[in-house]
Design a protein around this motif. Structure first.
Motif, mmCIF file in Angstrom:
data_model
loop_
_atom_site.group_PDB
_atom_site.id
_atom_site.type_symbol
_atom_site.label_atom_id
_atom_site.label_comp_id
_atom_site.label_asym_id
_atom_site.label_seq_id
_atom_site.Cartn_x
_atom_site.Cartn_y
_atom_site.Cartn_z
ATOM 1 N N ASN A 159 34.895 41.795 30.839
ATOM 2 C CA ASN A 159 35.225 41.908 32.258
ATOM 3 C C ASN A 159 36.617 42.520 32.423
ATOM 4 O O ASN A 159 37.604 41.856 32.151
ATOM 5 C CB ASN A 159 35.182 40.544 32.938
ATOM 6 C CG ASN A 159 34.880 40.648 34.415
ATOM 7 O OD1 ASN A 159 34.213 41.572 34.862
ATOM 8 N ND2 ASN A 159 35.362 39.697 35.189
ATOM 9 N N LEU A 167 33.222 45.486 37.065
ATOM 10 C CA LEU A 167 34.037 44.277 37.142
ATOM 11 C C LEU A 167 33.204 43.182 37.798
ATOM 12 O O LEU A 167 32.806 43.301 38.963
ATOM 13 C CB LEU A 167 35.304 44.543 37.958
ATOM 14 C CG LEU A 167 36.284 43.378 38.065
ATOM 15 C CD1 LEU A 167 36.889 43.047 36.705
ATOM 16 C CD2 LEU A 167 37.381 43.685 39.076
ATOM 17 N N PRO A 169 32.493 39.382 39.344
ATOM 18 C CA PRO A 169 33.266 38.334 40.016
ATOM 19 C C PRO A 169 33.624 37.215 39.038
ATOM 20 O O PRO A 169 32.781 36.779 38.241
ATOM 21 C CB PRO A 169 32.310 37.826 41.108
ATOM 22 C CG PRO A 169 31.337 38.943 41.320
ATOM 23 C CD PRO A 169 31.178 39.604 39.981
ATOM 24 N N GLU A 187 38.740 40.583 28.017
ATOM 25 C CA GLU A 187 39.518 41.213 29.079
ATOM 26 C C GLU A 187 40.423 42.311 28.525
ATOM 27 O O GLU A 187 41.566 42.477 28.955
ATOM 28 C CB GLU A 187 40.333 40.166 29.840
ATOM 29 C CG GLU A 187 39.487 39.191 30.644
ATOM 30 C CD GLU A 187 40.295 38.353 31.619
ATOM 31 O OE1 GLU A 187 41.537 38.512 31.657
ATOM 32 O OE2 GLU A 187 39.687 37.539 32.346
ATOM 33 N N LEU A 193 43.694 47.421 35.622
ATOM 34 C CA LEU A 193 43.272 47.320 37.008
ATOM 35 C C LEU A 193 44.420 46.731 37.828
ATOM 36 O O LEU A 193 44.979 45.693 37.455
ATOM 37 C CB LEU A 193 42.045 46.428 37.145
ATOM 38 C CG LEU A 193 40.825 46.796 36.286
ATOM 39 C CD1 LEU A 193 39.690 45.835 36.564
ATOM 40 C CD2 LEU A 193 40.396 48.224 36.531
ATOM 41 N N GLY A 195 46.642 44.535 39.878
ATOM 42 C CA GLY A 195 46.530 43.134 40.247
ATOM 43 C C GLY A 195 45.657 42.303 39.336
ATOM 44 O O GLY A 195 45.539 41.091 39.541
ATOM 45 N N GLU A 196 45.045 42.925 38.338
ATOM 46 C CA GLU A 196 44.158 42.222 37.397
ATOM 47 C C GLU A 196 43.141 41.341 38.133
ATOM 48 O O GLU A 196 43.027 40.138 37.871
ATOM 49 C CB GLU A 196 44.974 41.410 36.390
ATOM 50 C CG GLU A 196 45.929 42.264 35.584
ATOM 51 C CD GLU A 196 46.596 41.523 34.441
ATOM 52 O OE1 GLU A 196 46.256 40.341 34.217
ATOM 53 O OE2 GLU A 196 47.437 42.142 33.758
ATOM 54 N N PRO A 197 42.360 41.928 39.061
ATOM 55 C CA PRO A 197 41.407 41.117 39.830
ATOM 56 C C PRO A 197 40.319 40.527 38.936
ATOM 57 O O PRO A 197 39.934 41.112 37.928
ATOM 58 C CB PRO A 197 40.812 42.124 40.820
ATOM 59 C CG PRO A 197 40.967 43.455 40.140
ATOM 60 C CD PRO A 197 42.263 43.362 39.388
ATOM 61 N N GLU A 198 39.844 39.375 39.324
ATOM 62 C CA GLU A 198 38.731 38.663 38.659
ATOM 63 C C GLU A 198 39.078 38.203 37.245
ATOM 64 O O GLU A 198 38.192 37.794 36.489
ATOM 65 C CB GLU A 198 37.448 39.507 38.639
ATOM 66 C CG GLU A 198 37.069 40.108 39.976
ATOM 67 C CD GLU A 198 36.869 39.091 41.082
ATOM 68 O OE1 GLU A 198 36.628 37.916 40.793
ATOM 69 O OE2 GLU A 198 36.968 39.500 42.266
ATOM 70 N N SER A 199 40.350 38.248 36.879
ATOM 71 C CA SER A 199 40.746 37.781 35.550
ATOM 72 C C SER A 199 40.703 36.261 35.491
ATOM 73 O O SER A 199 41.043 35.570 36.455
ATOM 74 C CB SER A 199 42.157 38.263 35.208
ATOM 75 O OG SER A 199 42.619 37.637 34.020
ATOM 76 N N GLU A 270 51.357 47.629 35.799
ATOM 77 C CA GLU A 270 50.789 47.638 37.148
ATOM 78 C C GLU A 270 50.899 49.028 37.769
ATOM 79 O O GLU A 270 49.946 49.518 38.391
ATOM 80 C CB GLU A 270 51.521 46.606 38.011
ATOM 81 C CG GLU A 270 51.115 46.594 39.470
ATOM 82 C CD GLU A 270 49.728 46.022 39.718
ATOM 83 O OE1 GLU A 270 49.217 46.167 40.842
ATOM 84 O OE2 GLU A 270 49.139 45.430 38.781
ATOM 85 N N ARG A 274 47.773 51.589 38.902
ATOM 86 C CA ARG A 274 47.579 52.225 40.210
ATOM 87 C C ARG A 274 47.367 53.733 40.063
ATOM 88 O O ARG A 274 46.573 54.339 40.796
ATOM 89 C CB ARG A 274 48.780 51.921 41.115
ATOM 90 C CG ARG A 274 48.865 50.460 41.522
ATOM 91 C CD ARG A 274 49.802 50.265 42.696
ATOM 92 N NE ARG A 274 51.202 50.534 42.345
ATOM 93 C CZ ARG A 274 52.079 49.612 41.974
ATOM 94 N NH1 ARG A 274 51.690 48.336 41.875
ATOM 95 N NH2 ARG A 274 53.325 49.926 41.714
#
Length: 366
Positions: A159, A167, A169, A187, A193, A195-199, A270, A274
C-alpha cells in the motif's frame, strides 16, 4: 478472488510457481546504457547533503556497527512516526523483512496480488503454503478484506501496491487484522505520496499483529546501500529478528536511516512527492493519448499500462531496441504479457518514451 490449486477457493495453495518469475525484478530489465523506466528509484543518485552525511561516516567503517548507532536509528524512526524505539527494527532494506517472514512460522500465508513478488517467493522457498488473493482489474484492483481466507495466519499486502499503483483505504487494510494473525503491509512507496495518506506506520496496538515495512531505496536513491525498517509490536519484531546474524545492518545504512528520518529530510521527501504528483499526471495523459494504450488508475510513482492485445512482448523488444527499459508485467501474478509498468520520470525522458512507444505501436500495427 482467492486462487487455490483448482481455481478460486479457500482451499489448497497454488501449484509450485516458476520461482524465476517471482524473483524477476526491474533491475534485471535496466541494463547499463538504457533509459531506465523499469526501476522505481526516483533520483539518479542520493542528494548531495545525504552523500556528505554518508561520507562523514566512512571513517567509522573499521569498527563494527554499534548497539548505540542502532539505538539512534531506531529513535530517529520512532520520532518520525510517533512510535516508541522498541517498536522499530532497522533492516538491510525492506526486502530483508520479507526474507525474514518464514521465521514467523505461519501455517498458511495469503499474499495480495498483483503485488511485489518477493514475499511470496521467500515464503514458498521455506515450504510455507501460500494462497494468492487476486484483485480485479475491472474493479480498479481495489482490495476487498472479505477475500482473505479466514485460516490465513499471515497476510501480505502492498500500500500503495506495486505494480498497480493503487492506494487502498487504511480501514480496508486494517480490517484484515485479527488476534493470531500477522498483517504485513509493504509501504515501500508510502513516502512518495504527499502526506503519506492511508499509511499505517503510525498505528498502535489497536491493530493487532501489524507489521509495516518501509524502504529508503526509492525516494533517496539508496538501492545499493540497502536501508529500511520494520514497525510493529516489540514481541513481533523480536520474533522477526530471531534468525538474523550479528551486525545485520551496516554503519552506512544505519546513518542513512537516521539522516532520512530527520524532520528536514521528511520535508524534502514531501516536496519531492508533490512534484511527482504533477509529473505522474502529465506522463499518464501523454501515454493515454497513444492509440490502444490504457493507463490503469493509480497514484504511486509508476504507471501500469495495458497495451493492445498480443502486442506487449513485441513492444518491449521495440523499446529495448530504442534504448529504453520498461518493466514487464507478466511476472506479477494476476497480470499478463500485455501489461507494462513504467516509472514516473522527468518530462524530457517521458518525451523519449512516448515517441518510442508511438513508433513501436505504429510499426506493429503496420
Amino acid at each position: 478472488m482467492v486462487r487455490g490449486a483448482d481455481g478460486p477457493d479457500h482451499g489448497n495453495p497454488d501449484p509450485d510457481p516458476d520461482d524465476a518469475r517471482l524473483r524477476h525484478h526491474g533491475d534485471v530489465e535496466a541494463e547499463p546504457g538504457l533509459l531506465d523506466f523499469a526501476v522505481n528509484v526516483q533520483p539518479d543518485a542520493p542528494p548531495a547533503w545525504l552523500r556528505d552525511r554518508l561520507a562523514a561516516a566512512l571513517d567509522g567503517l573499521a569498527r563494527y556497527p554499534s548497539a548505540a548507532h542502532d539505538a539512534a536509528a531506531r529513535a530517529a524512526v520512532a520520532a518520525r512516526h510517533g512510535r516508541r524505539p522498541e517498536e522499530v527494527l532497522v533492516l538491510a532494506g525492506s526486502a530483508e523483512g520479507f526474507a525474514l517472514l518464514p521465521g514467523l512460522a505461519p501455517r498458511r500465508a495469503a499474499v495480495v496480488h498483483p503485488g511485489f513478488t518477493e514475499p511470496e517467493a521467500a515464503l514458498r522457498a521455506a515450504g510455507i503454503a501460500v494462497t494468492r488473493v487476486l484483485t480485479d482489474e475491472a474493479e480498479g484492483h481495489r482490495f476487498d478484506p472479505a477475500t482473505v481466507p479466514p485460516d490465513a495466519d499471515l497476510v501480505v499486502i502492498g500500500n500503495p501496491t506495486n505494480p498497480t499503483g493503487v492506494l487502498h483505504p487504511a480501514s480496508a487494510v486494517a480490517a484484515v487484522a485479527r488476534p493470531g494473525r500477522v498483517l504485513v503491509v509493504d509501504e515501500a512507496f508510502a513516502d512518495a505520496l504527499p502526506g503519506e495518506p492511508e499509511s499505517l506506520a503510525g498505528a498502535d496496538a489497536a491493530v493487532p499483529g501489524l507489521l509495516v515495512l518501509r524502504s529508503l531505496t526509492k525516494t533517496w536513491a539508496l538501492a545499493g546501500l540497502r536501508a529500511g525498517y520494520a514497525l510493529g509490536a516489540p514481541d513481533l519484531l523480536a520474533r522477526l529478528a530471531a534468525p538474523r546474524p550479528p551486525w545485520p545492518v551496516g554503519t552506512l545504512a544505519l546513518e542513512a536511516v537516521i539522516a532520512c528520518s530527520e524532520p528536514a529530510a521528511v520535508e524534502l521527501a514531501e516536496r519531492a512527492a508533490r512534484t511527482l504528483v504533477a509529473q505522474r499526471a502529465a506522463q499518464a495523459a501523454a501515454l493515454a493519448a497513444l492509440p490502444g494504450v490504457v493507463v490503469l488508475p493509480g497514484v504511486a510513482p509508476y504507471l501500469l499500462l495495458r497495451l493492445p492485445a498480443g502486442q506487449g512482448p513485441r513492444v518491449r523488444e521495440e523499446l529495448r531496441a530504442a534504448g529504453i527499459a520498461a518493466r514487464r508485467g507478466d511476472t506479477f501474478p494476476g497480470l499478463g504479457p500485455d501489461h507494462l509498468r513504467v516509472a514516473v520520470r522527468p518530462p524530457d525522458q517521458v518525451g523519449v518514451l512516448v515517441a518510442a512507444l508511438a513508433s513501436a505501436l505504429a510499426r506493429i500495427a503496420a
